[in-house]
Structures are given as structure tokens and as C-alpha cells.
Design a protein around this motif. Structure first.
Motif, short mmCIF file in Angstrom:
data_model
loop_
_atom_site.label_atom_id
_atom_site.label_comp_id
_atom_site.label_asym_id
_atom_site.label_seq_id
_atom_site.Cartn_x
_atom_site.Cartn_y
_atom_site.Cartn_z
N GLN A 25 21.20 29.61 -10.28
CA GLN A 25 20.36 28.63 -9.59
C GLN A 25 20.17 29.04 -8.12
OE1 GLN A 25 18.72 25.92 -10.97
NE2 GLN A 25 17.74 25.94 -8.96
N ALA A 34 15.67 34.63 -11.47
CA ALA A 34 17.07 34.72 -11.86
C ALA A 34 17.19 34.53 -13.36
CB ALA A 34 17.88 33.66 -11.13
N LYS A 35 18.12 35.27 -13.95
CA LYS A 35 18.44 35.06 -15.37
C LYS A 35 19.95 35.11 -15.51
CE LYS A 35 14.26 36.91 -17.53
NZ LYS A 35 13.69 37.91 -18.46
N LYS A 36 20.45 34.44 -16.53
CA LYS A 36 21.88 34.53 -16.81
C LYS A 36 22.09 34.56 -18.31
CE LYS A 36 24.70 31.35 -17.30
NZ LYS A 36 25.71 30.29 -17.27
N SER A 37 23.20 35.10 -18.71
CA SER A 37 23.45 35.20 -20.15
C SER A 37 24.93 35.19 -20.45
CB SER A 37 22.84 36.49 -20.69
OG SER A 37 22.86 36.44 -22.10
N GLU A 38 25.26 34.56 -21.56
CA GLU A 38 26.66 34.48 -21.95
C GLU A 38 26.74 34.27 -23.45
OE1 GLU A 38 26.68 31.40 -19.40
OE2 GLU A 38 26.30 29.81 -20.85
N GLY A 60 14.19 41.66 -16.05
CA GLY A 60 13.90 41.86 -17.47
C GLY A 60 15.06 41.36 -18.30
N MET B 1 15.76 23.39 -8.63
CA MET B 1 14.36 23.47 -9.06
C MET B 1 13.50 24.07 -7.96
SD MET B 1 13.38 20.00 -11.00
CE MET B 1 14.69 19.45 -12.08
N GLN B 2 12.50 24.81 -8.37
CA GLN B 2 11.65 25.46 -7.39
C GLN B 2 10.23 25.03 -7.68
OE1 GLN B 2 11.23 29.60 -8.05
NE2 GLN B 2 11.07 30.06 -5.89
N LYS B 11 9.74 25.01 -11.53
CA LYS B 11 10.40 26.14 -12.20
C LYS B 11 11.87 25.77 -12.38
CE LYS B 11 8.75 30.80 -11.97
NZ LYS B 11 8.70 32.06 -11.25
N VAL B 12 12.31 25.70 -13.62
CA VAL B 12 13.67 25.26 -13.92
C VAL B 12 14.35 26.33 -14.77
CG1 VAL B 12 15.03 23.40 -14.97
CG2 VAL B 12 12.81 22.88 -13.97
N LEU B 13 15.64 26.56 -14.51
CA LEU B 13 16.39 27.50 -15.34
C LEU B 13 16.82 26.80 -16.63
CD1 LEU B 13 18.87 29.37 -12.96
CD2 LEU B 13 17.07 30.39 -14.36
N GLU B 42 22.67 23.86 -29.43
CA GLU B 42 22.17 23.11 -28.27
C GLU B 42 20.71 22.67 -28.42
OE1 GLU B 42 23.48 26.14 -28.13
OE2 GLU B 42 25.46 25.86 -27.24
N ASP B 141 11.99 35.31 -23.98
CA ASP B 141 12.72 34.64 -22.90
C ASP B 141 12.47 33.14 -23.05
OD1 ASP B 141 10.18 34.13 -21.90
OD2 ASP B 141 10.36 35.50 -20.20
N HIS B 173 21.26 31.70 -25.69
CA HIS B 173 22.31 31.47 -24.70
C HIS B 173 22.07 32.19 -23.38
CE1 HIS B 173 25.33 29.94 -27.92
NE2 HIS B 173 24.38 29.09 -27.62
N SER B 174 20.84 32.57 -23.11
CA SER B 174 20.49 33.07 -21.78
C SER B 174 19.64 32.02 -21.10
CB SER B 174 19.69 34.37 -21.86
OG SER B 174 20.50 35.40 -22.36
N LYS B 175 19.72 31.98 -19.78
CA LYS B 175 18.85 31.08 -19.03
C LYS B 175 17.86 31.89 -18.23
CE LYS B 175 21.85 27.08 -18.72
NZ LYS B 175 22.45 26.05 -17.87
N SER B 176 16.60 31.48 -18.27
CA SER B 176 15.59 32.10 -17.42
C SER B 176 14.59 31.01 -17.02
CB SER B 176 14.92 33.28 -18.15
OG SER B 176 14.30 32.85 -19.33
N PRO B 177 13.78 31.26 -15.98
CA PRO B 177 12.92 30.19 -15.45
C PRO B 177 11.86 29.74 -16.46
CG PRO B 177 13.11 32.02 -13.90
CD PRO B 177 13.71 32.49 -15.19
N GLN B 252 12.63 42.90 -23.33
CA GLN B 252 13.17 42.85 -21.98
C GLN B 252 13.90 44.15 -21.63
OE1 GLN B 252 12.25 40.51 -20.10
NE2 GLN B 252 11.75 38.81 -21.46
#
Lengths: 194, 608
Positions: A25, A34-38, A60, B1-2, B11-13, B42, B141, B173-177, B252
Motif C-alpha cells: 500500500q 505495487a504488487k504483492k504475492s504470497e 509485471g 487508495m489512490q 485505485k485499490v490493491l 476468499e 492480474d 493470492h497476489s494483490k495488484s491495483p 507477467q
């Protein structure tokens, strides 16, 4: 700073995923993508938890490539050693010096290495090693559950990013009644970095 | 948030799963059903937060799909979500739904698990689309997950067929905008109009099936035609010396490792846009395909007579990563940046492994502690849940495990085939309602002398704590009807049923002995104790070790509790470490206290 690869590692239940959520965030709040992964599920029960966070103008893959991690953020000493080979040469390690015994050690099949031996091994590999006694600082801040906030405080000090951006992202993410303790924990982590 | 552009877009993750829920809500989904399963869980949890949607946990994936199908026959937009192996459970209905067609949009989310992080296999569910002859969308994504989910409902209604939205662990289980319209207008739930009868579609008797099959075949051609110009398949022109066809999360990796080359990104992975593929192939010097798991696209491209470079350089096993795509590219001599310089792994000290373990206080611990004591003359048929960890040290009390509910059927077959051993089936409460009822009925009907242990922790624990028919609480949080397992077992004809407290070490052992002595028919041992993550778990004062009394015998280490540590103190004769308890981890469950032969472990602060 316009590009960062983070790898958050620790043991299930330590708040690794929440911390990495906040870090992602912050990247967005800094105007980057930004991206995250788990990975959730089976491995989480007392096992190793890893979470990737990437900031860049355009991201990417949601996961980092081995050898490209700018900051390894380890919530547990042994896990720092296990994952340090993901670091890019010259990268930073922020490590909570807490030791959590794996079952293999408890049942007597293995030995947990001495803290100093692990830190020396990390020192040899990292451009910069930042040790944080997260457990003690979080307890001083008001709750041992704020370890992850202490660590984010330390991480924020290592990076060239405004403290406010982190602090705001943290309080947005945690329940309002924990605002004060998390702000304190964050600052203690930040000040712990020399 | 952007905030971006217009004021109303934020724009939300979001995780892929949250984005699928958002897309479904934006598409006016009316009904959604799922059985929890990593990495899909989820989706329904998130969807249940939106107003105007009825979202529920089904007892299994087939029930979830059947429920969604009924809603779609009635004209509602409906979604069923499941993990990849859940689609196997639902496949009977899914195959026929392709023939019946639907009125309201019907979307089946299949969350695949390349890498088998939380699963029993790595099956590639794009094959289901080809097998069942309906479309499959493969987002890369979270933003695409939202958009493709909306599109999936449109496609389902346009072509009157179920549509698979395929996710993978790395997407879910990844977060992107994601671009979210704010504020989200609240929506009221709208009842359906009167049912529109269409027996010539929905009643799939043989005559209907024969009449519908040509419709299915024509539909595939129509969808393929549509896909030729659909924006979900797009060419990103770059250096034309190499053209890469890719889809899903693999896109990606390609766009990072092979940046600058021409890419054909396939969003609809079945049926493929063959003209577009030919056009792309015709304008690049060489074609490569980068996809995760099976060569699903590659084989079809090769079958079109198009040469694909490299002899399958992309690994078919495990999850793709940036490193694997780079490795494959280097191996195939595609010009890419060399792999990054690596830091040496730590080798100065040995690093102990950290396998998953049952949590401190876990209600499965006393059962497995007892079960392993009877291992010598017993076979343990296991099932899917946290208790699958019974296979790990220190218990090592599981001999077979294949799929949800299979424990009871496998135990039955082994016994009926003539096993002289005590054959146990070990199954959880949620799994019992998922697929344990019919094999138990079968064991009663065919009279096998098996012992079915139902570990009832009042939650679907492994997936993070979801409700089920045995808890009586719905996904929307309503108190429903709780179905008790012991009366169900008796009603199915089981004559010997024991109910036990999950932390009663001696009691469980006695029940195991009594069950093994049963002369005919199946016996059920119901081990009841709430998961430590439920509000029903009763935390008690922590226990401590009296080091004077402790003889370092190691009995408590064999309960496999993460809260039991080796103390620095050793026994003077044996030199072995005495025990100590981590007060931060201990929940006061007392299992270690009960197994200590010298009463060296005691509860602090009184008994309660």
C-alpha cells in the motif's frame, strides 16, 4: 526511489502478511505501481511464510526473482538465514532477532544455530544488516502483537521514504483502538535503526 | 487508495480473489455458492460482503455448482467457485450444463494450484473447457480478474453456456491495483420473475442430449469466431524476431523477462482465436509459447501446422517464475538478460527445516498421539484437512490420502478385500459433510468392520475457518440449523458411536480400544473439540514444567506441540534435555500434562 523488491519472511502467525500488505500500500501511496504475492494454506500452520512486494513505475510479475531482492525483511532469525540467498548483492537485511524453534529442533532431529553465527553469516552476505529486537520493543510499546509494526518502523528508516506515509498506511490497516500502540511501535522500530 | 483521473475512480490493491468478487458484483451476480478450498476460498468470503448478493457455503463443490445452475436456469446471474480439484467433484453436472445451456449467466471459477502449495495435484483445468466444450477465460492480474469476470457473465448469456474463469494461486493470492468506481451504489436483492419452462434444454434426457450436442458444437465455432476480434486477445507488437504466445500469470513473467519482443496475449484460452494466431505467427520470425503447466495452447498451435521454437523448454512441472522463464529462454537461446548474480546460500551453519505443525492447543493432537500407539497392527486411511498433518513426525499415522471424503471408502475397500489389520478412516467434520456421508452409508450397507474417526473441530480449519452444515452458521453470518454428526451416523445405521472430548487423552485411547473390539459393522469415534481459531475454543491457564521432577523422558515432545521446547537443563544421567513450555504459545490444553509419566507438568493459576 522508484523501484524496490521486498521479500518478507517469517513464521505463520507473526503478522508477515499484514506487514507486506502495508508495504504494498505504501508503494501505491508513493505514486508507484505495487504488487504483492504470497501463499496461504497448508504451509501456514507453524510453517514458513513468504510474501513478495514489488514497487516500480510498472510491475509485471507479482513475485521477485532470486537475486533481485533489495530488502529482505525477516521476522525470525533462522528464516533470515534461509532466505538470504534471494538478496541482490549489496542488498539490505532487516531482521527481527527473535528465535522461534521449529518442530525439527524440538523433537531433537536438528539444532537451532547460535544467534551470533547466523548474524555473522548474514553480515557476510548483506550490504547492510539491521537487527531489531522486535519482541522486546513491541512489548515496550504495549503489545507483543505489534512486532510487525516495529519491523515496518525499522524498514521505513532504512528506505528513503517519508515516515508519515508508512504510519498512515499502518493506522488505516489496523483497528482504530490500536492506533496509539501501533504509532508508538512504529516509532520505536524506526528509532532502533542507527 | 489512490485517486486517478475522474474523481469517481479509485485505485485499490485487491487480491485476484477479491477482484473476482468485485467483478461478479459489478456484473449483478444474484447468487453465489462455493465449498472452501485454497486458493479459491476468499472469493465467496469477499462476495458475501456486498449487498444484493446471496452468497453461501455449499456442502461440496457439486452442490455449489448445482445450486448456481438452478439459479441460472431461473434467469439469475450465478457463480460457483472452487479449487481445481473441486471441479472434479462438480464435473458430472458441469459436463451436462454445457448441453443444457443456461438462461442467466453461469460462471464457474476454477482456482488452479500450480506448485501444489495447498493441493494434492497440479491439474490444469483449462482442459475442462475443451473437454466440456465451453469458453475459458484466463486473467493475468487483479484488474483483468475483475474485467474478465464481468465478461464471463456476458459471454455465458450471449452463448447460453457455462464459462470457466480460471485463476491460479499466483493470481488469487497476489494483490495488484484495481480500478474501483466509488462510491459503490448499494443494491437491493431482487426476487426472480416466474420460472420460464424450457424442458427441451434443461431436462437432459437422451433425446434432449442428442438434440443439444450439435448446438454445443456450433456454439464452439461461434465463440471462436467472436474471440478472433475480442479485446481479451491482443497483440503487443515489438521486436518481430520472436513472437511469444502466452496467457494468465505467465504473461507477467514474459513481459518482464522477454520485454521488447512481440507478444500475443491470450485472454480466452478456449476456444483459441486461430486466425489471430496465424496472423501473429505470419508476422514474426519465430513463435514461442510460454504457459504454466500443460502445453494446452502449444499443442493446439502446433496442430495448426505452426512451428514452435524450442522442444518444450518451459517446464511442465511446478509453478512458473521469472527465473524459470529466464532459464527456459536462455536454454532455447532466445536473447534475454542473463540471470542475476546470486548471493551464496548460508552453509556455515546447518539450517533446520520448519515443516508445518498442528497448532498449540489443536484438538487433533491427543487423537493422533493415541492413534500412533496402535500403529503396529493398523492402517490409517486419511483425508483432507489440517489433520493431514498426522502423516508428519512425530505422529506418522497416515498411510493413504487421495481426495475429499475418500478416507471412508478406501478403508472400506481395504477391509473388504481381506485386510486383517484394524483399518481406520480419519476424516474432519467439514469433509464428513462434503463427501463422507455416502461412503459411510456404503460401509454400513456392505458391513465393513472399519473404524471411522470424525475429528470435529467445528470449522473448516485448513482454509482459514469457514462455516459448514455442522456449525449451523451461514456465510452471511446467520444462525441456521446445526447438524450433529453422532445422530447422523446412528441414522445411517452405525451401531457403535463414541463421542469424546478432544483433549481427553485416556478417554480417546479407551474408545480406540473399544472400537477395535467391535465385532461387525463400522464404528464411529467422534472426537469433539473446537479449533483454536474459533470463538468456542476454551483457553485455559498455561502449563509449566517442574524441572526438579522432569526426568527428560521425552514423552511430552512426542505430542508434537510447538509450545513445548527443550530447556537448557539436562538430566544428569542421560544428558537429555528436560522440557520447558513457551508461555506465549501455550493454550493450557493439558495434553502434555496428561502424557507426562511423572507429573512434572502442572497448570498455573489453579485448574481454571
Amino acid at each position: 526511489m522508484d523501484k524496490m523488491n521486498f521479500l518478507f519472511v517469517g513464521v505463520g502467525g507473526q503478522g508477515v502478511l499484514t506487514a507486506s500488505d502495508i508495504a504494498a500500500q505504501v508503494g501505491l501511496d508513493l505514486g508507484l505501481e505495487a504488487k504483492k504475492s504470497e501463499v496461504h494454506g497448508f504451509a501456514q500452520r507453524g510453517g514458513v511464510v513468504e510474501s513478495h512486494v514489488r514497487w516500480a513505475p510498472l510491475v509485471g510479475s507479482p513475485t521477485c526473482e532470486k537475486g533481485t531482492v533489495d530488502a529482505l525483511v525477516a521476522f525470525e532469525l533462522l528464516e533470515a538465514a534461509r532466505w538470504v540467498d534471494w538478496l541482490r548483492p549489496g542488498g539490505t537485511v532487516v531482521v527481527n532477532t527473535q528465535r522461534i524453534m521449529p518442530m525439527s529442533v524440538t523433537v531433537g532431529d536438528a539444532t537451532y544455530p547460535a544467534s551470533e553465527a547466523i548474524c555473522e553469516a548474514l553480515e557476510r552476505r548483506a550490504g547492510r544488516l539491521v537487527r531489531v529486537d522486535g519482541l522486546t520493543l513491541a512489548a515496550e510499546a504495549g503489545t507483543t502483537r505489534a512486532i510487525n509494526t516495529v519491523i515496518l518502523g525499522a524498514l521505513s528508516a532504512v528506505l528513503d521514504t517519508p515516515a508519515e506515509t508508512w504510519e498512515e498506511a499502518i493506522v488505516r490497516r489496523v483497528p482504530a483502538k490500536y492506533d496509539a500502540v501501533n504509532r508508538t511501535a512504529f516509532r520505536m522500530g524506526r528509532e532502533a535503526v542507527g | 487508495m489512490q485517486q486517478i483521473g475522474e474523481e469517481s475512480i479509485m485505485k485499490v490493491l485487491l487480491s485476484g480473489n477479491e477482484a473476482i468478487a468485485l467483478g461478479a458484483w459489478e456484473a449483478q451476480v444474484q447468487f453465489a455458492s462455493a465449498y472452501p478450498g485454497t486458493p479459491s476460498t476468499e472469493i465467496l468470503e469477499s462476495l458475501s460482503q456486498y449487498a444484493g448478493v446471496r452468497a453461501e457455503w455449499a456442502s461440496n463443490e457439486k452442490v455449489a455448482l448445482d445450486a448456481a445452475a438452478g439459479a441460472a436456469f431461473g434467469g439469475a446471474r450465478a457463480l460457483a467457485a472452487m479449487k481445481h480439484v473441486g471441479v472434479n467433484v462438480a464435473a458430472d453436472s458441469l459436463m451436462s450444463l454445457s448441453y443444457t445451456g443456461v438462461q442467466g449467466g453461469l460462471v464457474v471459477v476454477s482456482a488452479d494450484d500450480p506448485g501444489a502449495f495447498s493441493s494434492q495435484n497440479e491439474q490444469d483445468n483449462r482442459h475442462y473447457a475443451r473437454f466440456g466444450k465451453f469458453p475459458c477465460l484466463d486473467p493475468s492480474d487483479s484488474e483483468e480478474a475483475r474485467q474478465f469476470t464481468r465478461l464471463a457473465f456476458d459471454l455465458s448469456e450471449q452463448f447460453h453456456c457455462p464459462v470457466i474463469l480460471r485463476s491460479t494461486t499466483r493470481l488469487s493470492h497476489s494483490k495488484s491495483p484495481v480500478e474501483v468506481e466509488m462510491p459503490q451504489e448499494p443494491r437491493a436483492f431482487e426476487p426472480l420473475p416466474p420460472f420460464e419452462r424450457k424442458p427441451d434444454w434443461y431436462v437432459i434426457i437422451p433425446a434432449t442430449a442428442r438434440r443439444r450436442h450439435p448446438v454445443v458444437e456450433q456454439r464452439l465455432l461461434d465463440v471462436a469466431q467472436w474471440s478472433e476480434t475480442a479485446p481479451v486477445n491482443r497483440i503487443e507488437w515489438g521486436d518481430r524476431s520472436l513472437g511469444i504466445i502466452t496467457c494468465g500469470v505467465a504473461y507477467q513473467y514474459v513481459r518482464e523477462v522477454l520485454a521488447g519482443y512481440s507478444i500475443l496475449k491470450i485472454g480466452l484460452t478456449y476456444p483459441l482465436p486461430k486466425q489471430l494466431i496465424r496472423q501473429f505467427a505470419g508476422q514474426v520470425d519465430a513463435v514461442a509459447v510460454v504457459e504454466e503447466l500443460d502445453p494446452f495452447i502449444e499443442e493446439q498451435v502446433r496442430a495448426m501446422g505452426i512451428a514452435v521454437v524450442g522442444a518444450e523448454p518451459v517446464p511442465r512441472v511446478g509453478e512458473l517464475t521469472l527465473a524459470k522463464v529466464r532459464q527456459a529462454a536462455l536454454q532455447a537461446a532466445w536473447p534475454v538478460e542473463p540471470a542475476p548474480e546470486l548471493v551464496e546460500p548460508v552453509d556455515e551453519v546447518a539450517l533446520p527445516t520448519r515443516p508445518p505443525a498442528l497448532c498449540p492447543g489443536c484438538p487433533h493432537r491427543a487423537f493422533f498421539y493415541n492413534l500412533r500407539r496402535w500403529k503396529k497392527n493398523a492402517v490409517f486411511s486419511g483425508d483432507i484437512g489440517c489433520y493431514s498433518m498426522g502423516v508428519l513426525p512425530p505422529f506418522e499415522a497416515m498411510d493413504m490420502l487421495i481426495s475429499m471424503g475418500a478416507s471412508v471408502g478406501m478403508a472400506h475397500g481395504l477391509k473388504k478385500a481381506g485386510s486383517a489389520e484394524n483399518v481406520f478412516a480419519i476424516i474432519g467434520d467439514s469433509t464428513f459433510f462434503h463427501a463422507g456421508l455416502s461412503p459411510l452409508a456404503n460401509a454400513v450397507y456392505n458391513q465393513s468392520k472399519i473404524i471411522v474417526a470424525v475429528l470435529d473441530n467445528r470449522i473448516t480449519a485448513m482454509t482459514g475457518g469457514q462455516q459448514h452444515p455442522g456449525t449451523g452458521i451461514t456465510l452471511m453470518g446467520e444462525e441456521g440449523k446445526r447438524i450433529e454428526i453422532a445422530p447422523v451416523a446412528r441414522a445411517l445405521g452405525v451401531e457403535h458411536v463414541w463421542e469424546l472430548d478432544a483433549w481427553d487423552v485416556a478417554g480417546i485411547n479407551q474408545a480406540l480400544k473399544a472400537a477395535m473390539a467391535v465385532e461387525a459393522g463400522p464404528a464411529v469415534i467422534l472426537v469433539k473439540g473446537a479449533c483454536v481459531f474459533t470463538p468456542y475454543f476454551h483457553r485455559r491457564p498455561v502449563v509449566e514444567v517442574d524441572l526438579e521432577t522432569c526426568t527428560a523422558c521425552g514423552s511430552c515432545f512426542r505430542v508434537g506441540c510447538p509450545a513445548i521446547l527443550k530447556s537448557d537443563e539436562t538430566h544428569p544421567k542421560s544428558g537429555r534435555h528436560k522440557a520447558s513450555i513457551d508461555p506465549l504459545l501455550c493454550t493450557g490444553c493439558t495434553v502434555c500434562l496428561q502424557v507426562c509419566p511423572v507429573d512434572a507438568i502442572y497448570q498455573t493459576g489453579g485448574s481454571e
